[in-house]
Design a protein around this motif. Sequence first.
Motif: not given
Length: 360
Positions: A181, A184, A206
């Motif tokens: 994440h 991301r 995210t």
Amino acid sequence: MTHDDYMKVALSVAEATVGQTSPNPSVGAVVVKNRKILGIGSHLEPGKEHAEVHALKQAGSSAEGADIYVTLEPCSHYGKTPPCADLIIEHKLRKVYVACLDPNPAVAGKGVEKLRQAGIEVEVGLQETRATELNSKFFHFIQSKRPYVTLKVAMTLDGKTATSTGDSRWITSEKARIDVHKQRHIHDAILVGVNTVLKDNPHLTTRLPQGGKNPIRVILDTHLKIQEHAFVLNDDAPTKIICGSNPDIESFKLKHPNVQVIQLTTDDITTEDVLDILGEQGIQSLYVEGGSTVHATFIERRLFNECHWYIAPKLLGGADAISAVGGKSPTFMKEAALLEFTSVEQLGQDIKLIVRPNKE
Ligand SMILES: Nc1c(/N=C/[C@@H](O)[C@H](O)[C@H](O)COP(=O)(O)O)[nH]c(=O)[nH]c1=O
Ligand SMILES: [Zn+2]
């Protein structure tokens, strides 16, 4: 504190903003006089003040005769804000330390030239490697007009990303997934093939405890077969779909007005086309989460800049399980993409490898 130490301070405040300054680079600046820090600044978001402006504002009139450490060559052209090179000259600084030059043809070397012509001493190259790494995606995009491509795979030790029934939850654990994440947040866009959407119905957002920017989701879907209820079509994060010549996109667009459909005139969508289109849309960095067929196309065309490979201490077995990279096998081993390991780290029980194409 040495000159390197002051540049490291500038780099650390720049590195803290990665993911929030695109399409601009992440930049940090520190103003120092008589071993005293008078100002520290970083560029926080596009259109706002550059790092040097913040640092010089804090320093005020004491900036005269001071040194400034900047992680990227001060701009010399009028963008959304006046040129920092002029500001440095106005503040009568004594010396400018520049970690790396800007590869942008509009700027390359011009900022340094302007400073030297004004009689200010300039030294280039302090912590250059770290500064170049910091903006590797921005530099790649400026020079190639295509996004910097990071391939991401999460696989078991024996190279599987799902069982033969398509189950893949979960391979890696919490710490590794949090790292995904973070990537991301850092990347402008995330790309998957429609089969991953059909199989996993992923959010591709995210979701970090401390928040973070959602990447633009790009779905490769030649025949527009994505399912109506897919999360990526029905939440408020941005989604683009790249499809082929046949689908009736008008009715799809009526149902999903917030989704941008990019229709090509061919059903043979090449990776080059995808990168050119996303580059034209100003996407500087692309995080490719799969699936295995999509990974295969980027690898076969050698159109990636680095790979993030998460490996779980699990063995799945099964020639019929889904392997990390699909597509067709080359005939000979010598056709393999040659890479080099740039980092290995443990994330909880998993390991994360970062590899890049071999320079040769
Ligand atoms: N199965 C796994 C992954 N799986 C990756 C993709 O197949 C998933 O669809 C995608 O990450 C789901 O995104 P989300 O809905 O936003 O959470 N990726 C990982 O890093 N570890 C895994 O164990
Ligand atoms: Zn500037």
